[in-house]
Motif scaffolding. Structure first.
Motif, PDB file in Angstrom:
ATOM      1  N   GLY A  82      61.453 -46.514  20.287  1.00 27.10           N
ATOM      2  CA  GLY A  82      61.664 -47.956  20.371  1.00 27.10           C
ATOM      3  C   GLY A  82      61.136 -48.711  19.154  1.00 27.10           C
ATOM      4  O   GLY A  82      60.184 -48.273  18.510  1.00 27.10           O
ATOM      5  N   TYR A  83      61.763 -49.803  18.853  1.00 31.32           N
ATOM      6  CA  TYR A  83      61.419 -50.726  17.748  1.00 31.32           C
ATOM      7  C   TYR A  83      61.708 -50.151  16.357  1.00 31.32           C
ATOM      8  O   TYR A  83      61.308 -50.721  15.355  1.00 31.32           O
ATOM      9  N   ARG A  84      62.451 -49.039  16.315  1.00 33.63           N
ATOM     10  CA  ARG A  84      62.840 -48.493  15.005  1.00 33.63           C
ATOM     11  C   ARG A  84      63.768 -49.453  14.267  1.00 33.63           C
ATOM     12  O   ARG A  84      63.729 -49.565  13.059  1.00 33.63           O
ATOM     13  N   SER A  85      64.619 -50.145  15.022  1.00 35.16           N
ATOM     14  CA  SER A  85      65.579 -51.048  14.353  1.00 35.16           C
ATOM     15  C   SER A  85      64.842 -52.197  13.673  1.00 35.16           C
ATOM     16  O   SER A  85      65.264 -52.678  12.621  1.00 35.16           O
ATOM     17  N   VAL A  86      63.716 -52.629  14.278  1.00 31.18           N
ATOM     18  CA  VAL A  86      62.941 -53.707  13.653  1.00 31.18           C
ATOM     19  C   VAL A  86      62.309 -53.189  12.361  1.00 31.18           C
ATOM     20  O   VAL A  86      62.352 -53.851  11.315  1.00 31.18           O
ATOM     21  N   GLU A  87      61.743 -51.989  12.447  1.00 37.20           N
ATOM     22  CA  GLU A  87      61.113 -51.390  11.247  1.00 37.20           C
ATOM     23  C   GLU A  87      62.139 -51.278  10.123  1.00 37.20           C
ATOM     24  O   GLU A  87      61.876 -51.670   8.980  1.00 37.20           O
ATOM     25  N   LYS A  88      63.310 -50.737  10.484  1.00 34.12           N
ATOM     26  CA  LYS A  88      64.337 -50.514   9.464  1.00 34.12           C
ATOM     27  C   LYS A  88      64.806 -51.845   8.865  1.00 34.12           C
ATOM     28  O   LYS A  88      64.885 -51.995   7.637  1.00 34.12           O
ATOM     29  N   ALA A  89      65.092 -52.794   9.760  1.00 33.83           N
ATOM     30  CA  ALA A  89      65.623 -54.073   9.278  1.00 33.83           C
ATOM     31  C   ALA A  89      64.590 -54.807   8.407  1.00 33.83           C
ATOM     32  O   ALA A  89      64.897 -55.221   7.280  1.00 33.83           O
ATOM     33  N   LEU A  90      63.382 -54.942   8.916  1.00 31.55           N
ATOM     34  CA  LEU A  90      62.392 -55.772   8.210  1.00 31.55           C
ATOM     35  C   LEU A  90      61.846 -55.104   6.953  1.00 31.55           C
ATOM     36  O   LEU A  90      61.497 -55.774   5.977  1.00 31.55           O
ATOM     37  N   LYS A  91      61.770 -53.753   6.984  1.00 33.47           N
ATOM     38  CA  LYS A  91      61.187 -53.072   5.820  1.00 33.47           C
ATOM     39  C   LYS A  91      62.218 -52.696   4.767  1.00 33.47           C
ATOM     40  O   LYS A  91      61.920 -52.641   3.582  1.00 33.47           O
ATOM     41  N   LYS A  92      63.449 -52.384   5.227  1.00 28.07           N
ATOM     42  CA  LYS A  92      64.408 -51.820   4.265  1.00 28.07           C
ATOM     43  C   LYS A  92      65.659 -52.653   4.044  1.00 28.07           C
ATOM     44  O   LYS A  92      66.471 -52.318   3.178  1.00 28.07           O
ATOM     45  N   MET A  93      65.855 -53.683   4.856  1.00 30.01           N
ATOM     46  CA  MET A  93      67.137 -54.398   4.757  1.00 30.01           C
ATOM     47  C   MET A  93      66.909 -55.903   4.578  1.00 30.01           C
ATOM     48  O   MET A  93      65.921 -56.448   5.076  1.00 30.01           O
ATOM     49  N   THR A  94      67.881 -56.520   3.934  1.00 28.91           N
ATOM     50  CA  THR A  94      67.853 -57.982   3.886  1.00 28.91           C
ATOM     51  C   THR A  94      68.568 -58.499   5.142  1.00 28.91           C
ATOM     52  O   THR A  94      69.346 -57.757   5.760  1.00 28.91           O
ATOM     53  N   PRO A  95      68.353 -59.756   5.490  1.00 26.63           N
ATOM     54  CA  PRO A  95      69.086 -60.306   6.645  1.00 26.63           C
ATOM     55  C   PRO A  95      70.599 -60.154   6.466  1.00 26.63           C
ATOM     56  O   PRO A  95      71.317 -59.841   7.419  1.00 26.63           O
ATOM     57  N   GLU A  96      71.074 -60.344   5.246  1.00 24.54           N
ATOM     58  CA  GLU A  96      72.516 -60.232   4.987  1.00 24.54           C
ATOM     59  C   GLU A  96      73.017 -58.817   5.265  1.00 24.54           C
ATOM     60  O   GLU A  96      74.118 -58.609   5.776  1.00 24.54           O
ATOM     61  N   GLU A  97      72.174 -57.828   4.937  1.00 22.62           N
ATOM     62  CA  GLU A  97      72.578 -56.431   5.189  1.00 22.62           C
ATOM     63  C   GLU A  97      72.655 -56.130   6.692  1.00 22.62           C
ATOM     64  O   GLU A  97      73.530 -55.398   7.146  1.00 22.62           O
ATOM     65  N   VAL A  98      71.736 -56.712   7.449  1.00 23.68           N
ATOM     66  CA  VAL A  98      71.786 -56.527   8.906  1.00 23.68           C
ATOM     67  C   VAL A  98      73.087 -57.139   9.440  1.00 23.68           C
ATOM     68  O   VAL A  98      73.814 -56.520  10.227  1.00 23.68           O
ATOM     69  N   LEU A  99      73.389 -58.333   8.957  1.00 23.66           N
ATOM     70  CA  LEU A  99      74.633 -59.003   9.375  1.00 23.66           C
ATOM     71  C   LEU A  99      75.854 -58.146   9.021  1.00 23.66           C
ATOM     72  O   LEU A  99      76.772 -57.985   9.833  1.00 23.66           O
ATOM     73  N   GLU A 100      75.861 -57.571   7.841  1.00 29.93           N
ATOM     74  CA  GLU A 100      76.988 -56.741   7.414  1.00 29.93           C
ATOM     75  C   GLU A 100      77.178 -55.539   8.340  1.00 29.93           C
ATOM     76  O   GLU A 100      78.301 -55.173   8.683  1.00 29.93           O
ATOM     77  N   GLU A 101      76.045 -54.915   8.742  1.00 31.00           N
ATOM     78  CA  GLU A 101      76.138 -53.761   9.662  1.00 31.00           C
ATOM     79  C   GLU A 101      76.774 -54.184  10.989  1.00 31.00           C
ATOM     80  O   GLU A 101      77.579 -53.451  11.555  1.00 31.00           O
ATOM     81  N   VAL A 102      76.383 -55.355  11.458  1.00 28.44           N
ATOM     82  CA  VAL A 102      76.926 -55.827  12.741  1.00 28.44           C
ATOM     83  C   VAL A 102      78.425 -56.114  12.586  1.00 28.44           C
ATOM     84  O   VAL A 102      79.232 -55.780  13.456  1.00 28.44           O
TER      85      VAL A 102
END
Ligand SMILES: Cc1cc2nc3c(=O)[nH]c(=O)nc-3n(C[C@H](O)[C@H](O)[C@H](O)COP(=O)(O)O)c2cc1C
Length: 450
Positions: free
Chosen positions: A26-46
Motif C-alpha cells: 500500500g501507498y506505493r503509488s504515492v511514493e512513485k508519484a511524489l518522488k519520481k513523477m511530476t503532477p503532469e506525468e501522473v495526469l498523462e498516465e491517467v
C-alpha cells in the motif's frame, strides 16, 4: 475470474488496517508519484489508461482532470463522491469498508496530479459505520506521514477529511454535493460554470467517484498503458459490479469489461445463475436509472451479437434495444417479477428524491408515481399507459440535473419492452393483484385519487 486490481487483496486478514495494507504494498503509488513523477506525468498516465468515471456517466477521467482551472493563488479541491444512493448500487460501500486505505491512497495521488491541497470524501448519511472506518484510515495515514504537510519530504501538502450527507440521493449529483458540503440545501447548480472552473466555494474542483479514485492506484503503480490493455475498446481496466435480485450469488464482483453478460449472470464465478432454476425475465444492468432490458436483449444485442459487460456493448442499440453500464448496479429479475410494480417502486424513489427545483421533475415524478400506483393497484385505464409515456417524455432533457432523465428512462423502457404487462394490469387487475400480493383483490383495493 479475470484480473483483480482493486479487490485483489480484499481477503487478506487485516487489510483494513494501515500496517497490513502497507505490508501488502500500500501507498506505493504515492511514493512513485511524489518522488519520481511530476503532477503532469501522473495526469498523462491517467489519460493513457483510458479510465472513465465509475460514478455512472463514464466521462474520461484524465480529460476531466485536464479541465481544472489553475488561476494563480486560488486553491483547488478534489471531492470524492461516496454518496452511492442509486438503488441497486453498493460497490463503493464494499470497497471503502474492506480496503479504506485504497481510497485514501487514491485521494493523495489524484490530488497531487490536480495540484489540490485539500480533499473531502462526501459519504451518504446511511453509511455512518463506513464513515468511522474512513476516519480511522485517515488518522492512520496522518500518523504515518501520507497526509499533512510536506508528504515524504516532497514539499507537497495534502489534507483530507470525511464528511457525511443526510441521506439524500440528489446530493450524489456533483454540484448538489458541493452545495451540501458548503452547508447549503443540496440543490444542483446550473452548469456552466462547471466545478472544474467554479466548484467548492467557487474554486476549481474535481468530483470523482470512489471507484474512479481507487483505480488511480493501480494505474500509477503499473502504468496507464498496462491498465489500458485490460478490458475492451474504450472500456479499459476493471469495473466493480454490485449484483442483486433473483440470482444465486448476489455480491460485489470485479470484472474485466470484455466478459459476456451471459457469463456474468450464469457463471459460478459471478452471479451463479437465476435463483431456484427460474427463467430470466429482465435485467437492469447499471442501477435504477438505466433502461431495463427484456430477457431477449440481456445476453444478445438486437443484431444478435453477444452482449458484453462494457460501456459500449450495454449501450448497443441506443435506448431502443440497449441500456447503460451506469454505476454498475446490476439487478436481475426472474419470470415471477412484476415490471409494473418494479417501475412504480423506482418512480416512488425518484419522486421522493427530487429536489423540487425544476417543475418537470418535481411534478412529473409525482404524476408518474400516481399513475403507476393506480395501474399497479387495479384502477388503471388503458389511456394511462400513453399518459405515462407522455409525462416521461416531458421530463427527459428538461431539468437542471439528470435526476429527471434518471426518473424518465426506466418508465420509458418498461413501457417500450413490457407494454403487454401494463395492459394486463388494466385488463385483469384482480389476477395481477393476486399474483403480486397473494391477497383477495377487494382487500387491497385502495382509494386512489385521480
Ligand atoms: C441524481 C444524481 C445522483 C448521483 N449520485 C452519484 C453517486 O452517488 N455517486 C457518484 O459517484 N456519482 C453520482 N452521480 C454522478 C455525479 O454527478 C458525477 O458525475 C460523478 O460523481 C463524477 O465522478 P466520476 O467522473 O468519477 O464518475 C449522480 C448524478 C445524479 C444526477
Amino acid at each position: 475470474m479475470g484480473r483483480q486490481l482493486l479487490l485483489d487483496k480484499v481477503n487478506v486478514a487485516g487489510i483494513n488496517t494501515y500496517d497490513v495494507y502497507r505490508k501488502e504494498g500500500g501507498y506505493r503509488s504515492v511514493e512513485k508519484a511524489l518522488k519520481k513523477m511530476t503532477p503532469e506525468e501522473v495526469l498523462e498516465e491517467v489519460k493513457t489508461s483510458g479510465l472513465r468515471g465509475r460514478g455512472g456517466a463514464g466521462f474520461p477521467t484524465g480529460m476531466k482532470w485536464s479541465f481544472i482551472a489553475k488561476p494563480e493563488g486560488v486553491p483547488r479541491f478534489l471531492l470524492c463522491n461516496a454518496d452511492e444512493s442509486e438503488p441497486g448500487t453498493f460497490k463503493d460501500r464494499y470497497l471503502m469498508e474492506k480496503i479504506p486505505h485504497l481510497l485514501v491512497e487514491g485521494m493523495v495521488t489524484s490530488s497531487y496530479a490536480l495540484g489540490a491541497n485539500q480533499g473531502y470524501i462526501y459519504i451518504r448519511g446511511e453509511y455512518m459505520y463506513v464513515l468511522r472506518i474512513l476516519e480511522k484510515a485517515i488518522a492512520e495515514a496522518y500518523q504515518n506521514g501520507w497526509l499533512g504537510k510536506n508528504i515524504l519530504g516532497s514539499g507537497y501538502d495534502f489534507d483530507l477529511a470525511v464528511t457525511c450527507g443526510a441521506g439524500a440521493y440528489i446530493c450524489g449529483e456533483e454540484t448538489a454535493l458541493i452545495e451540501s458540503l458548503e452547508g447549503e440545501r443540496g440543490n444542483p447548480r446550473i452548469k456552466p460554470p462547471f466545478p472544474a472552473v467554479k466548484g467548492l466555494w467557487q474554486n476549481p474542483t474535481v468530483v470523482n467517484n470512489v471507484e474512479t479514485i481507487a483505480a488511480v492506484v493501480p494505474i500509477i503503480n503499473d502504468g496507464g498503458a498496462e491498465y489500458a490493455k485490460i478490458g475492451i475498446g474504450r472500456s479499459t481496466g476493471t469495473k466493480l459490479i454490485s449484483a442483486s435480485g433473483n440470482i444465486n450469488k448476489p455480491g460485489v464482483f470485479e470484472i474485466e469489461m470484455n466478459i459476456t453478460v451471459e457469463e456474468f449472470i450464469y457463471s459460478d464465478q459471478y452471479c451463479g445463475g437465476i435463483k431456484n432454476g427460474k427463467k430470466l425475465k429482465a435485467c437492469v444492468p447499471g442501477g435504477s436509472s438505466v433502461p431495463i432490458l427484456p430477457h431477449y436483449l440481456v445476453c444478445k444485442t438486437a443484431a444478435g451479437q453477444d452482449r458484453l459487460m462494457s460501456y459500449e456493448s450495454l449501450a448497443d442499440g441506443g435506448f431502443a434495444t440497449g441500456s447503460m453500464l451506469g454505476s454498475g448496479g446490476f439487478v436481475v429479475y426472474d419470470e415471477d417479477q412484476c415490471i409494473v410494480r418494479n417501475t412504480w417502486n423506482f418512480t416512488r424513489f425518484y419522486h421522493h428524491e427530487s429536489c423540487g427545483q425544476c417543475s418537470p421533475c418535481r411534478e412529473g415524478t409525482g404524476w408518474m408515481e400516481k399513475v403507476l400506483h393506480r395501474l399497479e393497484y387495479g384502477h388503471g385505464k388503458m389511456e394511462d399507459i400513453d399518459l405515462l409515456w407522455d409525462i416521461q417524455r416531458k421530463i427527459e432533457g428538461n431539468t437542471i440535473c439528470p435526476l429527471g432523465d434518471a426518473a424518465a428512462w426506466p418508465v420509458a423502457a418498461a413501457i417500450r419492452h413490457f407494454r403487454e404487462e401494463f395492459e394486463w394490469h388494466v385488463n385483469e387487475p384482480v389476477r395481477c393483484l393476486e399474483k403480486n400480493y397473494g391477497l383477495v383483490a377487494e382487500k387491497v383495493f385502495e382509494p386512489v385519487t385521480a
